[in-house]
Design a protein around this motif. Structure first.
Motif, short mmCIF file in Angstrom:
data_model
loop_
_atom_site.label_atom_id
_atom_site.label_comp_id
_atom_site.label_asym_id
_atom_site.label_seq_id
_atom_site.Cartn_x
_atom_site.Cartn_y
_atom_site.Cartn_z
N PHE A 262 17.60 -59.21 -34.28
CA PHE A 262 18.58 -58.33 -33.62
C PHE A 262 18.61 -56.96 -34.28
O PHE A 262 18.67 -55.93 -33.59
CB PHE A 262 19.96 -58.98 -33.68
CG PHE A 262 21.04 -58.15 -33.05
CD1 PHE A 262 21.18 -58.09 -31.68
CD2 PHE A 262 21.93 -57.42 -33.84
CE1 PHE A 262 22.16 -57.32 -31.09
CE2 PHE A 262 22.92 -56.66 -33.27
CZ PHE A 262 23.05 -56.60 -31.89
N ALA A 263 18.56 -56.92 -35.60
CA ALA A 263 18.60 -55.63 -36.29
C ALA A 263 17.34 -54.81 -36.00
O ALA A 263 17.43 -53.60 -35.70
CB ALA A 263 18.74 -55.87 -37.80
N LEU B 247 19.33 -62.74 -36.97
CA LEU B 247 19.93 -61.50 -37.47
C LEU B 247 18.86 -60.44 -37.72
O LEU B 247 19.05 -59.26 -37.37
CB LEU B 247 20.71 -61.78 -38.76
CG LEU B 247 22.01 -62.56 -38.60
CD1 LEU B 247 22.63 -62.86 -39.96
CD2 LEU B 247 23.00 -61.78 -37.74
N LEU C 107 19.70 -68.46 -38.64
CA LEU C 107 20.59 -67.32 -38.89
C LEU C 107 19.81 -66.12 -39.40
O LEU C 107 20.00 -64.99 -38.93
CB LEU C 107 21.67 -67.73 -39.89
CG LEU C 107 22.72 -68.72 -39.39
CD1 LEU C 107 23.68 -69.11 -40.52
CD2 LEU C 107 23.51 -68.13 -38.23
N ILE C 108 18.93 -66.33 -40.37
CA ILE C 108 18.15 -65.22 -40.92
C ILE C 108 17.24 -64.63 -39.84
O ILE C 108 17.15 -63.40 -39.69
CB ILE C 108 17.32 -65.70 -42.12
CG1 ILE C 108 18.24 -66.15 -43.26
CG2 ILE C 108 16.39 -64.60 -42.61
CD1 ILE C 108 17.49 -66.75 -44.44
N THR D 131 11.92 -64.49 -36.17
CA THR D 131 12.06 -63.04 -36.10
C THR D 131 10.94 -62.42 -35.28
O THR D 131 11.18 -61.54 -34.44
CB THR D 131 12.05 -62.45 -37.52
OG1 THR D 131 13.12 -63.02 -38.28
CG2 THR D 131 12.20 -60.94 -37.49
#
Length: 335
Positions: free
Chosen positions: A130-131, A127, A123-124, A201
């Motif tokens: 994507f940001a 997100l 999740l981290i 990420t």
């Protein structure tokens, strides 16, 4: 009625093909894994005896022969393989050599730790990716775009264990904000989740940025702008869906490969879980546990990739098993 059956037939064929490939992959993985444990150097009976009695250095031949009879180690390779596979399919995963405890009970006691770690990190990581990619694509070539690309490149080049050690050195040793190892509280989850999320990420930021830029430069985007559609609507309704089709493939591969990173992270932070359990089983030559964990990893990998393919088919407007084609006049008449 006939057109409905014709539309469902390709979907059922695709589903059958995926299930068939799933069984073929799992059978191949089981055969290769069992062969590696069977032909591994050393006496398997002696490894079982050392796991049961760790304080004993040497064992008489009659004890080793009794272990071979107990586990049918004198049988030919394919006899042992199909006997193990038949029990495995029935849900009998055997007992651990180290503790003589059912493999399933040990697995259930460790899987919750791995699930909490991987879910939080996923999740981290997604997100954050994507940001970063969304803001970077909004102004390509800007300082933020270059910083996002540099951060992704650094994250791709940095091993998980090295980042974990840096986080332990900073937040646990110097600042004393978070525990350095162990499990049992949400504080123990922070540093391992950040370590694993940083890899996700870094991997997804570069890919999502490339997919967003490709979708943004598509001819239909300029057509939408000429029609007066706002930039936010273009991004959320068109660019995002267009980029999600190839992005799902890479996200699925990262999700399926999380177990590899989980092994390193759990060992770095001395956490319980499937990763540390697999590493300990390899070191102790606990073959029933190794076979189960490898089969579980293969099943998760194949299942996630099959699910991603189905999601891609649902998002791709060119592929539609459940929706009727536009030239279906009977559907137009019913509408």
């Amino acid at each position: 009625m006939l057109t409905s059956s014709l539309r469902v037939a390709p979907f059922l064929f695709a589903l059958f093909r995926r299930l068939l490939s799933l069984f073929c992959v799992l059978f191949g993985v089981s055969l290769i894994t069992f062969a590696m444990t069977y032909f591994a150097p050393g006496d398997k009976a002696e490894a079982i005896a050392h796991a049961r009695y760790p304080d004993v250095q040497a064992f008489p031949p009659e004890i080793l022969e009794g272990i071979r009879e107990e586990f049918s180690l004198n049988e030919p390779f394919f006899v042992q393989f199909f006997r193990w596979l038949f029990r495995f399919v029935q849900g009998d995963f055997g007992n651990s050599f180290a503790s003589n405890t059912p493999v399933w009970d040990i697995f259930v006691g460790n899987v919750t730790e791995t699930l909490s770690l991987t879910t939080t990190a996923l999740l981290i990581g997604l997100l954050a990716a994507f940001a970063l990619s969304s803001v970077a694509v909004w102004r390509p070539g800007s300082h933020f775009d270059r910083a996002a690309v540099a951060l992704a490149s650094i994250g791709a080049a940095m091993p998980n264990y090295w980042l974990g050690l840096l986080l332990i050195l900073l937040f646990a040793a110097h600042l004393n904000w978070l525990p350095a190892y162990g499990t049992g509280s949400p504080q123990h989850l922070v540093l391992p989740a950040i370590t694993l999320a940083f890899w996700i990420t870094a991997s997804q930021t570069r890919l999502l940025r490339a997919f967003f830029l490709e979708a943004k430069s598509a001819p239909f985007v300029e057509t939408l702008r000429l029609r007066g559609v706002s930039e936010s609507e273009i991004f959320w309704r068109h660019i995002l869906r267009h980029a999600a089709i190839p992005a799902l493939t890479m996200i699925g591969l990262d999700i399926a490969s999380l177990l590899e990173g989980t092994v390193i992270v759990e060992l770095t932070f001395a956490r319980g879980g499937i990763g540390s359990l697999l590493a300990g089983s390899v070191l102790s030559r606990d073959y029933p546990m190794i076979l189960f964990l490898v089969m579980f990893s293969a099943l998760v990998y194949v299942f996630i990739n099959s699910l991603i393919e189905l999601l891609q088919d649902a998002l791709d407007p060119r592929i539609s098993f459940l929706k009727p084609p536009k030239h279906d006049r009977s559907y137009e008449a019913r509408s």
